[in-house]
Design a protein around this motif. Sequence first.
Motif, PDB file in Angstrom:
ATOM      1  N   ALA A  55      -0.302  58.021 -20.166  1.00  0.00           N
ATOM      2  CA  ALA A  55      -1.255  58.578 -19.207  1.00  0.00           C
ATOM      3  C   ALA A  55      -1.725  57.563 -18.185  1.00  0.00           C
ATOM      4  N   VAL A  56      -1.541  56.269 -18.454  1.00  0.00           N
ATOM      5  CA  VAL A  56      -1.938  55.235 -17.494  1.00  0.00           C
ATOM      6  C   VAL A  56      -0.735  54.441 -16.994  1.00  0.00           C
ATOM      7  N   ASP A  57       0.455  54.991 -17.171  1.00  0.00           N
ATOM      8  CA  ASP A  57       1.680  54.341 -16.718  1.00  0.00           C
ATOM      9  C   ASP A  57       2.003  54.820 -15.308  1.00  0.00           C
ATOM     10  N   SER A  58       1.872  53.933 -14.334  1.00  0.00           N
ATOM     11  CA  SER A  58       2.215  54.279 -12.954  1.00  0.00           C
ATOM     12  C   SER A  58       3.724  54.258 -12.781  1.00  0.00           C
ATOM     13  N   ASP A  75      -6.136  60.431 -18.170  1.00  0.00           N
ATOM     14  CA  ASP A  75      -7.000  59.918 -19.232  1.00  0.00           C
ATOM     15  C   ASP A  75      -8.448  59.859 -18.747  1.00  0.00           C
ATOM     16  N   PRO A  76      -9.361  60.637 -19.335  1.00  0.00           N
ATOM     17  CA  PRO A  76     -10.755  60.603 -18.894  1.00  0.00           C
ATOM     18  C   PRO A  76     -11.459  59.292 -19.248  1.00  0.00           C
ATOM     19  N   PHE A 110      -9.919  52.476  -3.795  1.00  0.00           N
ATOM     20  CA  PHE A 110     -10.237  53.868  -4.112  1.00  0.00           C
ATOM     21  C   PHE A 110     -10.139  54.032  -5.624  1.00  0.00           C
ATOM     22  N   GLN A 111     -11.256  54.414  -6.251  1.00  0.00           N
ATOM     23  CA  GLN A 111     -11.325  54.549  -7.704  1.00  0.00           C
ATOM     24  C   GLN A 111     -11.400  56.020  -8.094  1.00  0.00           C
ATOM     25  N   PHE A 112     -10.554  56.415  -9.041  1.00  0.00           N
ATOM     26  CA  PHE A 112     -10.497  57.794  -9.516  1.00  0.00           C
ATOM     27  C   PHE A 112     -10.887  57.843 -10.987  1.00  0.00           C
ATOM     28  N   ARG A 113     -11.841  58.727 -11.314  1.00  0.00           N
ATOM     29  CA  ARG A 113     -12.224  58.990 -12.701  1.00  0.00           C
ATOM     30  C   ARG A 113     -12.035  60.475 -12.987  1.00  0.00           C
ATOM     31  N   PHE A 114     -11.531  60.787 -14.176  1.00  0.00           N
ATOM     32  CA  PHE A 114     -11.226  62.165 -14.538  1.00  0.00           C
ATOM     33  C   PHE A 114     -12.122  62.640 -15.669  1.00  0.00           C
ATOM     34  N   ASN A 115     -12.296  63.959 -15.719  1.00  0.00           N
ATOM     35  CA  ASN A 115     -13.156  64.557 -16.731  1.00  0.00           C
ATOM     36  C   ASN A 115     -12.497  65.820 -17.274  1.00  0.00           C
ATOM     37  N   ASP A 116     -12.401  65.921 -18.592  1.00  0.00           N
ATOM     38  CA  ASP A 116     -11.889  67.122 -19.243  1.00  0.00           C
ATOM     39  C   ASP A 116     -13.048  68.072 -19.534  1.00  0.00           C
ATOM     40  N   GLU A 127      -9.558  70.184 -15.597  1.00  0.00           N
ATOM     41  CA  GLU A 127      -9.732  68.777 -15.257  1.00  0.00           C
ATOM     42  C   GLU A 127     -10.419  68.686 -13.904  1.00  0.00           C
ATOM     43  N   THR A 128     -11.476  67.890 -13.831  1.00  0.00           N
ATOM     44  CA  THR A 128     -12.099  67.565 -12.556  1.00  0.00           C
ATOM     45  C   THR A 128     -12.031  66.053 -12.372  1.00  0.00           C
TER      46      THR A 128
END
Length: 483
Positions: free
Chosen positions: A29-32, A71-72, A92-98, A136-137
């Motif tokens: 999930a964190v593999d670019s 990955d949240p 630019f920082q991205f955070r995710f939420n389930d 997911e947001t």
Amino acid sequence: MLGTAAGITLPPASASSHREAPFLTRMPAVDSTDFYMFRSYETGRSDYVTLIANYIPLEEQGAAPNYYAMDPNALYEIHIDNNGDAKEDLTFQFRFNDINNDNKLTIAGKQVSIPLVINGSTDINSPGSSALNRRETYSVSLVRGDRRTGTRQAVANADGGSATFEKPIDNIGNKSISDYAAYAAKHVYNINIPGCNAPGRMFVGQRKDPFVVNLGEIFDLINIKAPATAFDPNAEKAAQDVLANKNVTAIELEVPISCLTNGSEPVIGAWTTASVRQGRLINPNPGSGGASKEGGAWTQVSRLGNPLVNEVVIGLKDKDHFNSSKPVNDAQFLDYVTNPTLPALVEVLFGSAGVKAPSNFPRNDLVTAFLTGVDGVNKPAKVSPSEMLRLNTSTPVSGTQNRLGVIAGDAAGFPNGRRPGDDIVDVALRVMMGRLCTLNIGCKPSDAPSGNIDFTDGAYLDSTYFDMGFPYLKTPLTNSLTH
């Protein structure tokens, strides 16, 4: 197995950065997988730069029942260096939420939670659809200065001002989502970027994997069949693209050029990273508290600028180390660039066909390609050598793209940024084997006896594989059939 030196079909590595380092194979999930940066070539958008960071390699079509999610507990970032000092000036920082809506059905008088991510009641056709049991947001911040200590401001939806955005669910199938392209398009947002006097655009969601590569035969000692006699002009299209049926998850931004440059230097450098918390405790009794608890400092576990660097340049023992490092500290990896092993391995495997590795050491041509940018193309006026993708934002958009970019005379292509249609496997192979020497860039033609060979992996790619407008990458695939 191979033919004359003019027609060698020779791939270098795995699919760009798909599973490129041992530790990341455990954290997909964190593999670019790929990183792109180019001056937007959509009609009327040439004053913008598009940035695309793809994550989660080798996504299968219709991977039920839980599909793929960001990955949240991770932090996804795109960094911009706009003064050549190898340090981020903008991030630019991205955070995710389930969000589990816990939809229920009444079964014999009892309310029971359903087991699926969709509730089966209606076609999914809009962001935040009531048919989704799991959503997911995400939120986005722009940090100016150091990524951890700089000034942080929220990116907002230009239509209404919300700082929370919806990510579309993956392409489940035609019965659940009758028109996925239209559904996904509703998740393209106009955004207000702090300190920027014009809105940008943003999309985050599943896309068809844009990379092409003949993966399976690569690791069987480059077991590729090529013409037995004269060069076959179809060699570049002769192999299988193993990623033809795979998807990825894309983080995409389109930002006005004036918001990325510092006003005096048109060249910007960029790379993407993902970080996770330093500590994790597994919950022995998962419930409302979740399956694990993360804490501690952010720890970088993924890094990607130029394609294929970690795969074919960095030694196996340092791949995880490279993923955790910053460009400002890249002097520690210099020997891998100035004294690369891949060309020597190619000569060992194909010396009988006349292939010879370049003889110029240190390999200043590779320093140019990977660490500084090419003079007169994408090299900043002042530059600290460091690995990142560099783009000269003053270079006009190409009317007709050449898939081989700069080495074929298309100044708007790789390594001057990277467009989706740039065939970087073929380009990288030819550069590693000395193509820049034939152009008198960092070395001379006699330094590269095989510099004019059109090495190829046989998996063809050009701009026709993509859309001509944002978000550029194609609609993700599904193996579901319409009944």
